[in-house]
Design an enzyme around this catalytic site. Structure first.
Site, PDB file in Angstrom:
ATOM      1  N   GLY A 263      35.626 -14.430   2.088  1.00 29.87           N
ATOM      2  CA  GLY A 263      36.055 -13.142   2.621  1.00 29.87           C
ATOM      3  C   GLY A 263      35.006 -12.337   3.337  1.00 29.87           C
ATOM      4  N   ARG A 300      35.004 -17.728   7.636  1.00 30.97           N
ATOM      5  CA  ARG A 300      34.767 -16.982   8.872  1.00 30.97           C
ATOM      6  C   ARG A 300      33.281 -16.664   9.077  1.00 30.97           C
ATOM      7  NH1 ARG A 300      38.370 -13.480  11.141  1.00 30.97           N
ATOM      8  NH2 ARG A 300      39.540 -13.486   9.189  1.00 30.97           N
ATOM      9  N   TYR A 339      47.100 -10.814  14.944  1.00 31.38           N
ATOM     10  CA  TYR A 339      46.434  -9.780  14.139  1.00 31.38           C
ATOM     11  C   TYR A 339      45.950  -8.588  14.955  1.00 31.38           C
ATOM     12  CZ  TYR A 339      45.833 -14.007  11.251  1.00 31.38           C
ATOM     13  OH  TYR A 339      46.034 -15.167  10.553  1.00 31.38           O
ATOM     14  N   CYS A 367      54.554 -17.595  28.593  1.00 30.19           N
ATOM     15  CA  CYS A 367      55.727 -16.766  28.861  1.00 30.19           C
ATOM     16  C   CYS A 367      56.129 -15.969  27.617  1.00 30.19           C
ATOM     17  CB  CYS A 367      56.882 -17.654  29.334  1.00 30.19           C
ATOM     18  SG  CYS A 367      58.264 -16.719  30.016  1.00 30.19           S
ATOM     19  N   TYR A 397      39.345 -19.790  13.024  1.00 26.78           N
ATOM     20  CA  TYR A 397      40.765 -19.560  13.286  1.00 26.78           C
ATOM     21  C   TYR A 397      41.050 -19.517  14.787  1.00 26.78           C
ATOM     22  CZ  TYR A 397      40.128 -18.329   8.446  1.00 26.78           C
ATOM     23  OH  TYR A 397      39.766 -18.365   7.124  1.00 26.78           O
TER      24      TYR A 397
END
Length: 451
Positions: A263, A300, A339, A367, A397
């Site tokens: 995290g 991350r 997000y 589109c 990600y």
């Protein structure tokens, strides 16, 4: 919380600010934007765009820095990379060489990890919906630990292990009901989130599990969310876990391990990103005296700054607003549409730092109205068709969430390492997409007219 798509020109970092806070990036007066010393225009000319680029040395540096934060406190910790953030074999190989295991969330990730040479003893299996086949594979490979997410999964794991003639090592993943103070869609430790076992139920369940013959509980696990920027939620969650360890031990049961999850957040825009020292300090403060085997699952923090998405301007479109249309799209980088996430966007040309700028809406060709990378974002006023643009901090990600929507094939991937570079995933073609499809024989044999 993640920043909304609309930018604030008064507070957005300048191109110079983005360079100053990203050591892997430099601007050369002749070659333009360089990543780990390699001119991006050279890669674009050879490979085409869009193209994912990963910096090996950036990844090694961050992996070593995270480990060093715990070593400085003499706090042993097992490091498992959350490979859902970036699962390429090159990334896994580099981290294996740095002494990392992996945190997986699917059977497919298990196969990828094993193929990259990661030992089963370095694999932890998390995830709220593990299938019977996935649990069986985890048991048969004798991985380090299954993080059990529900009462039902615990008893299912016991049944499968019994059928395999094995004993599975497991931890109870606890939902501590702690708000991670992050984007709603990446918060995982609140009551009502689908992850983990309600913390009050977990203490009693630990005692019940002691009677199972084919599951050996080794401890507790938690994951509060992603892109966490302050110590408070970590401290609150880990203190709750520490209280549970003491309560379980007081009831006469053994707790050997605590899995602290991941995290730790990074700086995308103007966030004050925490250092690994903060995380190490909070873990030492809350869990360091429990005499347990500690582990963390960073994703991350390790992978995001190691990557960028290189793209080219298809067209500019005058109007209100003015648009820059890129050849990368939401099928390549989904985070902004999912997000409302903010990514740094920089021109690659050498005059990009000094050219007058104007505000553009930066979009892709898919589109969908949600195919927007940024609104009101500064780029050179003379941005034109063919210009190269870099989207920063896309190593987490990014490529792993790509799709082939609108029949847009997967982009190529490139690895830079000590000044050299190579293609690590060839660009997919539309022919590749079609070749994977079949038409039933009865359909092709059908009459082609309308009679």
């Amino acid at each position: 919380m993640s920043a909304p798509l609309p930018s604030d020109p008064a507070t957005d970092p300048s191109f110079r600010d983005m360079l100053d806070t990203r050591p892997s990036l430099t601007m050369d007066a002749r070659d333009g934007l360089l990543f780990e010393g390699v001119p991006l225009h050279v890669i674009a000319a050879a490979v085409g765009t869009p193209c994912w680029i990963t910096g090996a040395e950036t990844l090694r540096h961050r992996a070593k820095a995270l480990r060093a934060a715990f070593e400085a406190r003499n706090l042993p910790v097992n490091l498992h990379f959350a490979m859902k953030s970036q699962d390429h074999q090159a990334t896994l190989t580099i981290l294996r060489q740095c002494g990392y295991g992996v945190d997986i969330v699917s059977g497919g990730e298990m196969q990828r990890a094993l193929h990259a040479g990661i030992q089963p003893s370095g694999i932890v299996f998390s995830g709220v919906g593990k299938s019977d086949a996935e649990l069986r594979a985890a048991i048969e490979h004798d991985i380090a630990q299954v993080n059990v997410e529900s009462v039902e999964e615990l008893y299912r794991l016991d049944e499968i292990a019994r059928a395999c003639g094995r004993v599975a090592r497991a931890a109870l993943r606890v939902n501590p009901d702690v708000d991670a103070d992050t984007h709603d869609k990446i918060s995982t430790g609140r009551a009502g989130d689908k992850f983990g076992i309600e913390h009050r139920r977990a203490v009693a369940l630990y005692g019940e599990a002691a009677r199972l013959k084919n599951v050996r509980l080794v401890g507790l696990a938690v994951h509060l969310g992603s892109q966490m920027l302050t110590a408070g939620p970590f401290r609150e969650g880990y203190m709750r876990l520490a209280d549970m360890v003491r309560e379980i031990r007081a009831a006469g049961h053994t707790v050997e391990a605590v899995d602290c999850g991941g995290g730790l957040g990074i700086r995308y825009r103007d966030e004050i990103a925490p250092s690994p020292d903060m995380l190490a300090g909070v873990i030492a403060e809350t869990l360091g005296d429990l005499d347990v085997r500690l582990s963390i699952e960073p994703g991350r923090w390790l992978s995001a700054p190691t990557g960028l998405l290189l793209t080219r301007v298809i067209e500019t479109k005058a109007g209100n607003p003015d648009f820059v249309v890129l050849d990368a799209a939401m099928n390549d980088l989904a985070r902004p549409s999912l997000y409302e996430s903010w990514h740094g966007i920089m021109p690659v040309a050498p005059n990009g730092l000094t050219s007058p700028t104007k505000l553009w809406d930066i979009v892709g060709p898919v589109c969908e109205s949600s195919d927007i990378f940024a609104r009101d974002r500064a780029l050179p006023a003379d941005t034109k068709r063919g210009d190269l643009i870099a989207l920063l901090d896309t190593g987490a990600y990014g490529a792993v969430m790509s799709s082939t929507y609108n029949s847009r094939p997967f982009a190529a991937q490139v690895l830079i390492d000590n000044g050299k570079w190579d293609i690590i995933r060839q660009r997919q073609s539309v022919a590749d997409l079609i070749a994977a499809e079949t038409v039933p024989e009865w359909l092709t044999a059908a009459r082609n007219d309308h009679g």
